[in-house]
Design an enzyme around this catalytic site. Structure first.
Site, mmCIF file in Angstrom:
data_model
loop_
_atom_site.group_PDB
_atom_site.id
_atom_site.type_symbol
_atom_site.label_atom_id
_atom_site.label_comp_id
_atom_site.label_asym_id
_atom_site.label_seq_id
_atom_site.Cartn_x
_atom_site.Cartn_y
_atom_site.Cartn_z
ATOM 1 N N ILE A 36 1.414 -1.055 0.047
ATOM 2 C CA ILE A 36 0.273 -0.037 0.247
ATOM 3 C C ILE A 36 0.959 1.082 -0.155
ATOM 4 O O ILE A 36 0.545 2.193 -0.577
ATOM 5 C CB ILE A 36 -0.749 0.560 1.415
ATOM 6 C CG1 ILE A 36 -0.196 -0.280 2.249
ATOM 7 C CG2 ILE A 36 -2.150 -0.589 1.431
ATOM 8 C CD1 ILE A 36 -0.633 0.261 3.839
ATOM 9 N N GLY A 98 13.662 -1.266 9.156
ATOM 10 C CA GLY A 98 12.493 -1.185 8.653
ATOM 11 C C GLY A 98 11.181 -2.585 8.813
ATOM 12 O O GLY A 98 10.502 -2.293 7.957
ATOM 13 N N HIS A 105 7.295 -11.819 5.419
ATOM 14 C CA HIS A 105 7.278 -11.329 4.398
ATOM 15 C C HIS A 105 8.601 -11.185 3.079
ATOM 16 O O HIS A 105 9.185 -10.400 3.949
ATOM 17 C CB HIS A 105 6.427 -10.558 3.962
ATOM 18 C CG HIS A 105 6.368 -9.100 5.150
ATOM 19 N ND1 HIS A 105 6.965 -9.285 6.337
ATOM 20 C CD2 HIS A 105 6.895 -7.800 4.595
ATOM 21 C CE1 HIS A 105 7.194 -7.452 6.690
ATOM 22 N NE2 HIS A 105 7.369 -7.346 5.789
#
Length: 119
Positions: A36, A98, A105
């Site tokens: 996103i 981060g 993932h």
């Protein structure tokens, strides 16, 4: 328990269909969906359906699932027509690197120059 869905995990909710995502590929073990907040023209997250907090814990517990994830990242790259120009697969591990969602993932990035070293 490792591998089991976590009620407070955003990616587990995406796997369960409780949170919408733009899914580009799905198999029995993997879901791939558009980030996103894309960092490149092609930015797809490739996740195992099973919950593991990071790539190392996933690899230690389920090496075949780790291989599935990497293979499917390659399939997404082919589907996105990124193979010829090149692409990057990134695993961030830990907040300092981060990682913001603690469900293993891979970021598949392509479609722009990806200088080395990154960040």
């Amino acid at each position: 328990m490792a591998g089991e869905p976590q009620a407070d995990c955003l990616f587990c909710k995406i796997v369960a269909g409780e949170v919408p995502a733009t899914v580009v590929r799905e198999t029995e073990t993997i879901v791939a969906f558009r980030d996103i907040n894309p960092q490149a023209p092609t930015h797809v997250l490739v996740i195992p359906k099973a919950h593991y907090p990071d790539a190392v814990s996933l690899a230690a517990a389920e090496p075949q699932l780790t291989a599935d994830l990497l293979r499917e990242a390659g399939e997404v790259a082919a589907q996105e027509k990124a193979v010829e120009a090149g692409y990057r697969i990134v695993f961030n591990t830990g907040a300092g690197a981060g990682q913001t969602v603690f469900h293993a993932h891979a970021h598949l990035l392509a479609g722009r120059g990806l200088a080395w070293p990154p960040g």
